[in-house]
Design an enzyme around this catalytic site. Structure first.
Site, mmCIF file in Angstrom:
data_model
loop_
_atom_site.group_PDB
_atom_site.id
_atom_site.type_symbol
_atom_site.label_atom_id
_atom_site.label_comp_id
_atom_site.label_asym_id
_atom_site.label_seq_id
_atom_site.Cartn_x
_atom_site.Cartn_y
_atom_site.Cartn_z
ATOM 1 N N ASN A 269 -52.230 -72.782 18.708
ATOM 2 C CA ASN A 269 -50.920 -72.140 18.818
ATOM 3 C C ASN A 269 -50.765 -71.098 17.698
ATOM 4 O O ASN A 269 -51.653 -70.942 16.865
ATOM 5 C CB ASN A 269 -49.819 -73.199 18.757
ATOM 6 C CG ASN A 269 -49.680 -73.801 17.376
ATOM 7 O OD1 ASN A 269 -50.669 -74.024 16.687
ATOM 8 N ND2 ASN A 269 -48.461 -74.064 16.969
ATOM 9 N N CYS A 271 -49.363 -70.756 14.805
ATOM 10 C CA CYS A 271 -49.517 -71.089 13.376
ATOM 11 C C CYS A 271 -50.749 -71.908 13.063
ATOM 12 O O CYS A 271 -50.977 -72.280 11.907
ATOM 13 C CB CYS A 271 -48.265 -71.803 12.882
ATOM 14 S SG CYS A 271 -46.793 -70.753 12.889
ATOM 15 N N GLU A 273 -51.747 -75.010 13.888
ATOM 16 C CA GLU A 273 -51.772 -76.460 13.687
ATOM 17 C C GLU A 273 -52.054 -77.242 14.960
ATOM 18 O O GLU A 273 -52.304 -78.435 14.894
ATOM 19 C CB GLU A 273 -50.439 -76.944 13.089
ATOM 20 C CG GLU A 273 -49.278 -77.009 14.062
ATOM 21 C CD GLU A 273 -48.550 -75.694 14.212
ATOM 22 O OE1 GLU A 273 -47.487 -75.664 14.839
ATOM 23 O OE2 GLU A 273 -49.060 -74.682 13.697
#
Length: 800
Positions: A269, A271, A273
């Site tokens: 995704n 970011c 994570e």
């Protein structure tokens, strides 16, 4: 309900339901009641006699007490018509035009619903590769990333935020060098985070200073051998410059791929994570560790009993989200329900350490991280297994790597460490597992709106300890750290450390500590001081690989414009060579009035949308206004008009013209990239180039205003006197005998035409008589039509 003023402000602006006129139609309590009621409903699916009212109260209490908070789309959309509750999606990008633009369409739908998207562009053939279906050549992954970026800019997520993307390219893709450098300019590809997908084979080659293979993903053939250390050095260089790209370790992501039979993990995704399979989504939520600290027997301690209850409830909540969610695509619903991944994480970790008296940058700090996350992971797995008893395991459990564990589990993954952004503001908690950025800072959110925050724990403790004073608080706000304030006791300074008090090595150690007990991945930024060297970055990259991180993102302070969090006094930094200087000026600048009479030029520029006519006007004080007009229908005239107006205001406000030229030139528009012999890249680029031309003309010869060529034009007689210079030699009947000073610059100023008073073009009748009724663009015959003249050959038109 204990929410801060800032929290309520954010909730009102981003989360609370509004009517068609933007008026609030629900309050804070209504929002959490709406979410709790909606997420409790799926229990009826598994037990007709389930007490959903009681469960609703538990969910409501967990959120309003700020112990647990789901991701933003769930808060925004649960119980409302849109109904899309997930934050994370990964979409495949196939190596054909249909697949590429299907991904683009699907991304737009996801962004509209409030989600973020991750893409791997690694399947796309490299730039210059042949395309058999068209007989042409491929433009490569980076060019299509720019198309995706432009589309994202046009779609505002759920009416509340811009779309976010992750773009990943494998390190063995032939275009990897271009990809690594594609965000060197902070103004490029602004809606993407980018990461290089590294492999263990590549890292081994880096260690040995050897070569590795670059492979065409279409033909599967090796096209080149590349020195691994040179590529690694370039990644480090770009990350040092502005933090992009990050890196992810693809082999590690796939080692923990619970259902490899469903495919390979290619991306995460936005970011980083949440590694996901193509078309998979994941809904996230975070426990506020600050609220898990109890004061017992005269000291603070972590309340594991309360933490356990909250973990159980959060897993139940997130599993219910999967059932009640309204998915943007049927493929996403199908894939998500095959694995039922959830991502439970934490926020308020730094707050918890403060209360416990544990320094973040210490062995005790990393030990505490491991202890807390190990508990959450074990408890979340147990809670998921308990749900599986009543609801069954995730459908692909028999094909998963967990099938031999002996205990069926409801969710393929349960834990993720996400950045908590606005939900941490709502909960009054530090973000994710990050250290506190500063004791006092200004946070820029939602279109440059500013929230000023002072850390409440410290202020309360300072009053209790007796060293609080308004003057000391002001000093802390200026410096942003306690490190050098000797009036504060040493033991307190040791505990109340901020992001830039912590060495990059300890940032990595903390990330690795959490990763050890996290199913998915950990989002964390490794902060560097402004003075950090490239070698410092290399050392941290190597440490991240050594300690088992799944990826790393670094940021060197001040290396990127538009920093979200600003602390202390701004430091001066020498700009890069060739960067125009902008002097600090007074606030609330008022532009000088537009002059009554101006002089100017109009130049025709061919762009992808047609002919753009750019008028540059000036007076004795310099260039003062810009006008644009598209010569035929199409394009985006409102955008060029807005650019012109803003540039005009900037010029009359005293902004240096070279600064404006530098900002405008080089901006690209996707509608022009396929033209041949392209001279301009976009409307703003064209505007910048014409301003530059006029500036050169004005300053040529001696540059001090004497013998100024712009002032040498007889504007008053230009329409009525055929002898007047048109600055367009192709129109002028006297061009062969011209002795005016700009005759020698004919090529530079071909196509320029002066205008009368800054408001009109040359009188049409005068133009027709001078040029024999010929089109000024192509020389064909002009026709009058409803008060206008039009050229049927090239589309030139002028009305009035």
């Amino acid at each position: 309900m204990g929410f801060s003023e800032n929290a309520i402000r954010v909730l009102e602006k981003r989360y609370l339901a509004k009517d068609e006129n933007g008026n609030l139609i629900e309050g804070v309590e209504d929002l959490f009641r709406r979410v709790a009621k909606h997420i409790a409903q799926p229990d009826k699916k598994y037990d007709a006699g389930a007490d959903t009212a009681a469960l609703e109260e538990q969910f409501y209490e967990a959120m309003t007490s700020q112990k647990f908070m789901p991701n933003s789309p769930t808060l925004m959309n649960a119980g409302r018509p849109l109904g899309q509750l997930s934050a994370c999606f990964v979409l495949p990008v196939e190596d054909n035009m249909e697949g590429i633009f299907n991904a683009l369409k699907n991304a737009a739908l996801i962004h509209k619903s409030g989600g973020g998207t991750g893409f791997s562009f690694s399947r796309l053939r490299p730039k210059g590769a042949s395309v058999c279906s068209t007989g042409g050549v491929a433009s490569g992954p980076v060019s299509f990333m720019k198309v995706f970026n432009a589309a994202t800019e046009a779609v505002k997520q759920g009416g509340t935020r811009r779309g976010a993307n992750m773009g990943i390219l494998r390190v063995d893709h032939p275009d990897i060098l271009e990809f690594i450098q594609c965000k060197q300019d902070n103004a490029d590809i602004t809606n993407f985070n980018i990461s290089v997908g590294l492999t263990e084979a590549f890292m081994s080659a880096v260690e040995k200073n050897g070569e590795y293979e670059l492979i065409d993903p279409h033909t599967k053939k090796v096209v080149k051998m590349q020195n691994a250390r040179e590529v690694y050095d370039l990644i480090i260089e770009m990350a040092w410059i502005n933090g992009e790209p990050g890196i992810i370790y693809l082999d590690r992501l796939n080692k923990d791929n619970v259902v490899p039979s469903l495919g390979e993990i290619e991306s995460t995704n936005p970011c980083g994570e949440q590694p996901l399979l193509p078309f998979e989504s994941c809904n996230l939520g975070s426990i506020n560790l600050d609220r898990m600290v109890a004061f017992k027997n005269g000291k603070h301690e972590l309340d594991y009993q309360e933490l356990g209850r909250t973990v159980d409830l959060a897993v139940h909540f997130l599993d219910n989200v999967i059932d009640v969610n309204v998915y943007p695509l049927p493929e996403i619903e199908e894939m998500t329900k095959k694995t039922r991944k959830i991502g439970l994480g934490v926020m308020g970790f730094a707050d918890m350490l403060f209360k416990l008296g544990i320094p973040y940058n210490s062995e005790a700090g990393t030990n505490m991280a491991e202890k807390v996350m190990a508990f959450i992971q074990k408890r979340s797995h147990a809670a998921s297994a308990e749900l599986a008893k009543a609801r069954g395991p995730f459908p692909f459990y028999p094909e998963s790597t967990l099938k031999d564990s002996g205990t069926p589990i409801r969710n393929a993954t349960t834990t993720t460490i996400a950045p908590t952004g606005t939900i941490s503001i709502i909960c009054g908690a530090s973000s994710g597992i990050e250290p506190l950025f500063a004791i006092s800072f200004v946070r820029n959110v939602m279109d440059n709106d500013q929230l000023t925050e002072v850390y409440p724990h410290f202020e309360q403790m300072a009053k209790e300890k007796g060293f609080y004073s308004p003057g000391l608080m002001r000093r802390i706000a200026e410096e942003g750290t306690l490190a050098h304030i000797e009036e504060i006791p040493q033991d307190i300074r040791k505990v109340y450390v901020c992001a830039h008090d912590i060495s990059p090595e300890y940032h990595i150690k903390m990330q690795a500590a959490f990763q050890k007990y996290t199913d998915n991945a950990v989002s964390k930024t490794v902060n560097f001081s402004r003075e950090a060297t490239r070698e410092n970055v290399r050392e941290v990259y190597n440490l991240a690989h050594l300690l088992g991180c799944k990826g790393i993102t670094i940021y060197r302070d001040g290396s990127r414009e538009g920093q979200v969090l600003n602390v202390g006094m701004q430091k001066e930094e020498k700009p890069a060579a060739g960067t125009p200087q902008i002097s600090a000026g007074p606030q609330n600048i008022v532009p000088r009035p537009r002059p009554e009479i101006t002089r100017g030029f109009t130049e025709k520029v061919v762009i992808g949308c047609g002919n753009l006519y750019i008028t540059v006007n000036y007076d004795a004080d310099g260039i003062c206004e810009i006008f644009t007009n598209l010569g035929k229908a199409g394009g985006c005239p409102s955008q060029s008009e807005a650019t012109s107006r803003l540039v005009s205001l900037a010029l009359r406000s005293g902004i240096d013209v070279n600064t404006l030229i530098w900002q405008l030139k080089g901006i690209r528009c996707h509608s022009t990239v396929r033209q041949k012999n392209l001279k301009v890249l976009s409307c703003p680029d064209a505007i910048g180039r014409v301003i530059e031309k006029v500036t050169m003309l004005n300053r040529e010869e001696n540059g001090n205003g004497e013998n100024n060529k712009l002032a040498d034009i007889d504007i008053a007689n230009i329409s009525s006197d055929p002898e007047g210079c048109l600055l367009n030699c192709s129109l002028c009947p006297h061009r062969d005998n011209c002795d005016r000073p700009f005759r020698k610059n004919m090529e530079l100023f071909e196509g320029l035409k002066p205008i009368n008073g800054g408001e009109e073009q040359i009188d049409i009748d005068a133009l027709l008589s001078i040029n024999g009724g010929k089109c000024p663009d192509c020389g064909k015959v002009l026709e009058r039509e409803s008060g206008c003249v039009v050229c049927r050959a090239c589309g030139y038109s002028k009305c009035g």
